[in-house]
Every structure is written in structure tokens, then in C-alpha cells.
Scaffold this active site. Structure first.
Site: not given
Lengths: 320, 409
Positions: A101, A112
Site C-alpha cells: 500500500e 489515522d
């Protein structure tokens, strides 16, 4: 030109295998022409690279045949530096990572935790942009065979232009997209562009998702050119944790059941960091994603050799 | 009949996807989709429950002090000139000193009804934080307020008020350390604690159904004002001014007038220290559409889709996004959006204080200062009947204002 002309696997087998994985997908294979088409999706297929998303499918198939899981590391493009991020990504591929990724930084990364927030912040300070991420994908795909996924928030992608983004992703060797703030309800415009370019659009499925929403994500994925379900291990933001969530295995079993009609590889992410985590998760899922732990590792080794550290770590994660 | 997306049609939006024309929607991590659906159902259920609505109205009257007055300001009107007649909708007189309490009370009661005992909220100027802490104290709910480090410094009085009211104030030091980062952090908390937590969102932005919920709870401002202006003047106003950050006070007063096409609706954004990038918060005036905090709306973003820094003397307007219904009102032409600088706001604050004995919040002062300058330039038609939404009182801003006037307190 045939869409399979540069396939690494034998030319006639790919479509058949794809059909095994996507048993009820809309995809049909016209064997003689070796082209794929559906009633609702038309794939731009002129550059001879094959359908990019199939590379994801093949990675899972290879691992399945070898009775192992797929390790999926995450790296923030532009962290700790632009060139250094290319080095660590290539080191991960050398260490055996088959799917990688590539994080695209965003100023407001609301899914996040602190670690990836920080990496994104540094990446933006280093001048990283969507175009820069495409450049990194290009360099990485030219130098290794890992399957690349771009992961990032929707606004920079939207701002770049959905069609332009997908065309560039494909041209630079990317196989799929993960957009954490794009639930299925809002996914149509990007999904259409992604599928047109043969890119997977990977949906995230957290423990709070009811069965019907899990099925909806699977149905959309199998209707596309390939991909997997990204199983979010816990209710929360990214970041490594000491222990795996208690109910992870039963959650994966629930996803398996809810996606029975649209079977797909399942990859687990959020909170994984140790070889034990990876071994445990890949005993019941097809893939395991590691992100924040890698960012921390790179930060710790900034002064010496982050690429070497990443390679060793990636190897260690696959040992158990 | 399906309207074309950006032709203003009153009462049609949000549609079932939470859209206002092209704007709005739910751009959130999947982990929040179930709770947003739950909220939507609970909200619609509460709206149809006469007991809930009666209790809300009772509390608005006896606790908040509604209706707030629609107050004629003759000496300020004279400054504007040209025989205009200016009324203020006095949200500064509402309990806690700003309009934020209307929404905080409504959502707080909804949270309690849903059995959620842990409340989180973001705050910029601190007014929404204070309103939320107030309602949580009253309803016996746990309260955690996220506030940017920069805002904590410039709004220390409101931080103290929140703590006094029993709330925990969590400092946010990521990003620009202001309202947008406080929202990011509140959303992260919500994603993590989604089963137990109610996010009491303060402005008419965010993912559906928040823009609608906040509008509905704030629309009491416009409903009262419409009734009051008819009683006091026997006619509808020509123009309504309101400041716009996220846009909750503005949508609250605009919406109940929006079906009357002769009433001009003007939203005043923060022009900051200059219109250079990063020096203002004029999202609708110079931004372009994008996705932030769960909704498609106008945004201040750079060429690469990164959200830009903003600046405003008023913490409550210091936000690079705006509620999606305002984006819809802009694109459909139903409302117009303009900008007023820090200096214009200070001028408005001083003028209203001296002519009427009312110290407005720095946020509302943008609308006041804008109208004043337009009047001075002869741009307001003679005899206009005007309402300004005075969304809050200025006590919280005295440190900032003193500093701007080079006064040491």
C-alpha cells in the site's frame, strides 16, 4: 492486442481462475477473444498491461496455493523523504512483500492515529503530492514486481480528477485503490472510473458494519475487476497495538459468512505489528496489513539504514 | 418532481442521501455509517414524538430564554444611513451567550433519548463547547470537548467555563491547532468509541444527517424572527445578514425566510488579515468544492486538494469548510456570500458597542461591520428593512479585542 499479452501466468488460465474467485461476479470471459466485459462496465484495455486488479487476485491465488497468507505493508509516500520512501518500499518488496500500500498524504487524516498522521505531515512538508505519489508508483513498479495499491483520503483524489487519477494510477503500475473516507454510498463516481481502468476499489469493513453492508461491499468488489475485503480489526483509528482484538477471529468468520455469495480474499488491518499477529491473522484470513509499525520502524532507523531495517522486519513478519 | 440539483427548491433537501443538490452526503469511514443511520432514525422518531418536542420547547423557553428579542437599533441604523432600519436578532441574550445552545440542547436531549451517556464535541471559539458542557451538566451526561491549542489560548475564559461546568477539555495540537483539527480529533474519538458515544456536532456541516439536524434546531431563530418582524414592522425584511463560519447561525435564520424570494440573504465570511491564501477563512467566496469532515461542500484547499490554513480574528469563523446547505444556497443563487476583514469586524464591534450598548461577539461583528461599511459606501438601498443575526455576545472576546486595540489588560 490481447489484455493478457504480458501476463506472468499462462494466458488461457487467468480468466478461469478469476472466475473461481469471483464465482458470482458480473465478469464473463470470452475465451476466444480473451477480453473481459460486463453489461455495466467497460474496461479501457489498450496498453497491453492486462487488467491491473487481476494482479491482486493472482497474488492471493499464489499465496493460497502455497498455503500462506499475503503480507501487505503500508508506506507513506514521501516519508521519511521522497527518495527514501522509494528505497523502503523496494526493500519491502525484496523482503517478500507481494502487495504494497502506498499512502497518499492528506492534511486532515481523520481515520489515522498519531503515527500515520505524523508521517503524512512530514510527507506534505517534503512536498509530496498526488503527482508525487504517481511518480513513486512509477519508480517502484519499474523496479519490482510487487502489486501496488494507492491508499489515501478522497479530497486530493477528487481534486486531481477521478478519471485523470485512475488513468495515471494505471499508467504507473497501480492495481487498486483504498479510500478510507469513501463508503459504498458515495463510491459510484470513483468506482466507475476505477473499474473503467481495471483498478480494484477496496472497501474497508469494520466490526460495527452490519452483515448487509458487508455483503454490499463484497457485491461491489466482485462486480469489479478484482480485489479483496479490507477487514478493519477494531473500532478505531490506525496504529499498532500490543494485542489483537479479542473477537477478531469471530469477526472474520462473520465477514466470511456475510460474503458467501461473493467470496473474496479477506485481509486484516489496523493494529497489527508482530510476527505472532501476522501468523495468527493469516491462519484464518488471506492477508495481513502492517502500517503504523513500519512507520515507527522507519522513524527509529532514519539516521542509519531504514531500508535494511524494513527488509529485515518484513522478512521477520513472514517467518512464523 | 425532481428539481435540477442546484436550482433552489425550498424544503426539498436534504434528500434521502443527505444531499443538498450536489453537496452534503456521508464521506466518512465505514465505522461511522451504522451510527449515522441510527442517529437519522432516532432523530426522525424524536421529531414525530409530541412529548419530545413539547419538552424541547419548554426547555427552550424556560432554560434558554426563548424567544430572544428582535431588537431595533436606531442609533446604529443611523450610522448605516440612507434611512435603513436595522433590527438585531438577539441570540446574544440566549443562555450561555450565543445561539449554540439551541442546537446543543436539542442534540443533548436526543442523545439522552438514544441512551448515549458519553458526549463529545468540538469547539472553536468555545461557544459550542460551553453550550455542550452546559447541556451535559443539566442532563447528567459525560462531556469531552476537543479544542485546538491555538483556540484554547485565545479563548481561555471559555475553557475555564467548560471545566467549571464539569467538562473535560482536550487540547488538540495536530495540524493548524484550530477548529478543523478539533473536528478531526473528535471524529477519531467517535470512530474509536462509536458504540457508547454521541457526537454533538456544533455546526451545520459534517456528514448527513448533521447538517439537517443542526439546521432544524437552529431554525427556531428564523421562525421567531419572521413572526417578530411581521408583528413589529408588518412586513418582511429586505435583507438578512449573518456571519458564516461553519454556518449554523446563518442557516438558522436564513432557512425560515428562504421560501420568501424577495428577502435577500447575505452570509458574511471571515476576510481575515488579507485575501492572500492562508490569511482568511472565506470558504464560499474563494473556495472550490471538495470533501472535508464527511461532506461535499466548498473548501479552502490548495491545487493538490490539501486543506489550507485559515486565519480569522474570531476563532468561531476560523474554519476552511462550510455547511453543505450554504454551498447549495450559493450555487443556486438563493443566498449570496461576501467577506469582511478582521478590521471591518473590529469596526463593527466598536460601532455597535458605542451606539447601542451591545458588545457583539467577534463572529457576529463581521456581519455588523460589513453592513456598516456597505452603508457608508451608499450601497444599501434607501429605507431598507434589515435583520442582522447577532449570534453571540462579545464578553469572551475581550482579551483579543484589547490586544487588537493595543490595550494591556
Amino acid at each position: 492486442m490481447s489484455i493478457y499479452s504480458r501476463d506472468h501466468l499462462d494466458k488461457t488460465g487467468v480468466g478461469a481462475r478469476l472466475l473461481q474467485v469471483h464465482q458470482r461476479s458480473l465478469w464473463t470471459v470470452v475465451a476466444g477473444e480473451k477480453t473481459m466485459e460486463t453489461s455495466s462496465i467497460s474496461v479501457i484495455e489498450q496498453d497491453g498491461h492486462g487488467v491491473p486488479a487481476q494482479k491482486i487476485t493472482r497474488a492471493f491465488e499464489r499465496a493460497h496455493a502455497e498455503k500462506r497468507g499475503v503480507l501487505i505493508p503500508y508506506f507513506m509516500c514521501g516519508y521519511p523523504g521522497i527518495k527514501a520512501s522509494v528505497d523502503v518500499i523496494l526493500a519491502a518488496a525484496e523482503g517478500g512483500a507481494e502487495i504494497i500500500e502506498l499512502g497518499m498524504p492528506f492534511s486532515d487524516p481523520l481515520a489515522d492515529g498519531a503515527t500515520i498522521q505524523h508521517a503524512g505531515h512530514i510527507a506534505l512538508e517534503n512536498g509530496m503530492s498526488i503527482q508525487g505519489c504517481m511518480e513513486i508508483a512509477k519508480q517502484v513498479s519499474a523496479r519490482c514486481d510487487a502489486t501496488l495499491l494507492l491508499m489515501g483520503y478522497y479530497n486530493p483524489v477528487l481534486s486531481y480528477g477521478l478519471e485523470r487519477f485512475c488513468a495515471a494510477a494505471r499508467a504507473n503500475g497501480v492495481s487498486g485503490l483504498i479510500i478510507p473516507d469513501l463508503p459504498v454510498e458515495e463510491a459510484d463516481p470513483l468506482q466507475a472510473a476505477a473499474y473503467r481502468h481495471g483498478l480494484a476499489l477496496i472497501f474497508l469493513v469494520p466490526p460495527t458494519a452490519p452483515d448487509e453492508r458487508i455483503a454490499m461491499a463484497a457485491q461491489r468488489t466482485t462486480a469489479g475487476p478484482g480485489g479483496f475485503i479490507y477487514c478493519v480489526s477494531l473500532s478505531g483509528v490506525t496504529g499498532s497495538r500490543q494485542e489483537l482484538p479479542a473477537h477478531l477471529q469471530s469477526f472474520i468468520a462473520r465477514i466470511r459468512a456475510a460474503t458467501q455469495e461473493h467470496p473474496l480474499p479477506l485481509a486484516v488491518g489496523f493494529g497489527l505489528s508482530t510476527p505472532e499477529h501476522i501468523a495468527s491473522v493469516t491462519s484464518y484470513a488471506e492477508g495481513a496489513v502492517v502500517g503504523s509499525a513500519l512507520v515507527k520502524l522507519i522513524e527509529q532507523h532514519q539516521a542509519d539504514d531504514p531500508a535494511a531495517a524494513v527488509k529485515t522486519y518484513i522478512q521477520s513478519l513472514q517467518k512464523q | 418532481m425532481q428539481p435540477t440539483p442546484n436550482t433552489y427548491q425550498h424544503g426539498f433537501y436534504p434528500d434521502e442521501r443527505g444531499r443538498f443538490g450536489d453537496f452534503g452526503g456521508k464521506f466518512v469511514p465505514e465505522n461511522l455509517m451504522a451510527v449515522l443511520a441510527e442517529l437519522e432514525v432516532a432523530y426522525k422518531d424524536a421529531l414525530q414524538d409530541p412529548a419530545f418536542m413539547a419538552e424541547l420547547n419548554q426547555e427552550l423557553a424556560s432554560y434558554v430564554g426563548r424567544p430572544t428579542t428582535l431588537h431595533y437599533v436606531p442609533r446604529f441604523s443611523e450610522l448605516v444611513g440612507n434611512d435603513v432600519k436595522v433590527y438585531l436578532k438577539r441570540e446574544d441574550l440566549a443562555h450561555t451567550g450565543a445561539h449554540k445552545i439551541n442546537n446543543a440542547l436539542g442534540q443533548g436531549m436526543l442523545a439522552k433519548r438514544m441512551g448515549k451517556k458519553r458526549i463529545i464535541a468540538e469547539t472553536g471559539a468555545g461557544q459550542h463547547g460551553v453550550a455542550t458542557a452546559t447541556v451535559c451538566a443539566k442532563l447528567g451526561l459525560d462531556c469531552i470537548i476537543y479544542m485546538g491549542e491555538v483556540d484554547i489560548q485565545r479563548q481561555s475564559l471559555n475553557v475555564f467555563r467548560m471545566k467549571l461546568l464539569g467538562a473535560e477539555v482536550r487540547s488538540v495540537d495536530s495540524g493548524t491547532k484550530t477548529l478543523k483539527d478539533a473536528i478531526n480529533e473528535a471524529i477519531r474519538d467517535w470512530v474509536t468509541n462509536v458504540e457508547t458515544t454521541f457526537y454533538l456536532f456544533g455546526t451545520a456541516a459534517g456528514p448527513a444527517p448533521y447538517p439537517r439536524i443542526v439546521r432544524d434546531f437552529q431554525a427556531v431563530i428564523g421562525r421567531e424572527a419572521r413572526q417578530q418582524i411581521m408583528q413589529q414592522e408588518g412586513r418582511m425584511p429586505d435583507q438578512i445578514y449573518a456571519c458564516v463560519g461553519g454556518g449554523s447561525n446563518a442557516i438558522g435564520i436564513f432557512y425560515p425566510f428562504a421560501d420568501a424570494s424577495d428577502v435577500e440573504l447575505i452570509g458574511v465570511e471571515a476576510g481575515g488579515s488579507s485575501m492572500e491564501p492562508g490569511q482568511h477563512a472565506s470558504t464560499l467566496v474563494v473556495g472550490r468544492p471538495g470533501v472535508l469532515h464527511g461532506a461535499m461542500s466548498y473548501l479552502l484547499q490548495n491545487e493538490d486538494g490539501q486543506i489550507m490554513d485559515t486565519h480569522s480574528i474570531s476563532a468561531g469563523l476560523d474554519y476552511p469548510g462550510v455547511g453543505p446547505e450554504h454551498s447549495y444556497m450559493k450555487d443556486s443563487g438563493r443566498a449570496s456570500y461576501v467577506t469582511a476583514s478582521d478590521a471591518t469586524a473590529l469596526k463593527g464591534l466598536e460601532a455597535l458597542s458605542r451606539t447601542e450598548g451591545i458588545i457583539p461577539a467577534l463572529e457576529s461583528s463581521h456581519a455588523i461591520g460589513y453592513l456598516l461599511e456597505q452603508g457608508e459606501q451608499g450601497k444599501i438601498p434607501a429605507g431598507s428593512l434589515i435583520i442582522i443575526n447577532l449570534s453571540g455576545r462579545g464578553d469572551k472576546d475581550m482579551m483579543t479585542v484589547a490586544k487588537a486595540f493595543n490595550v494591556n489588560l
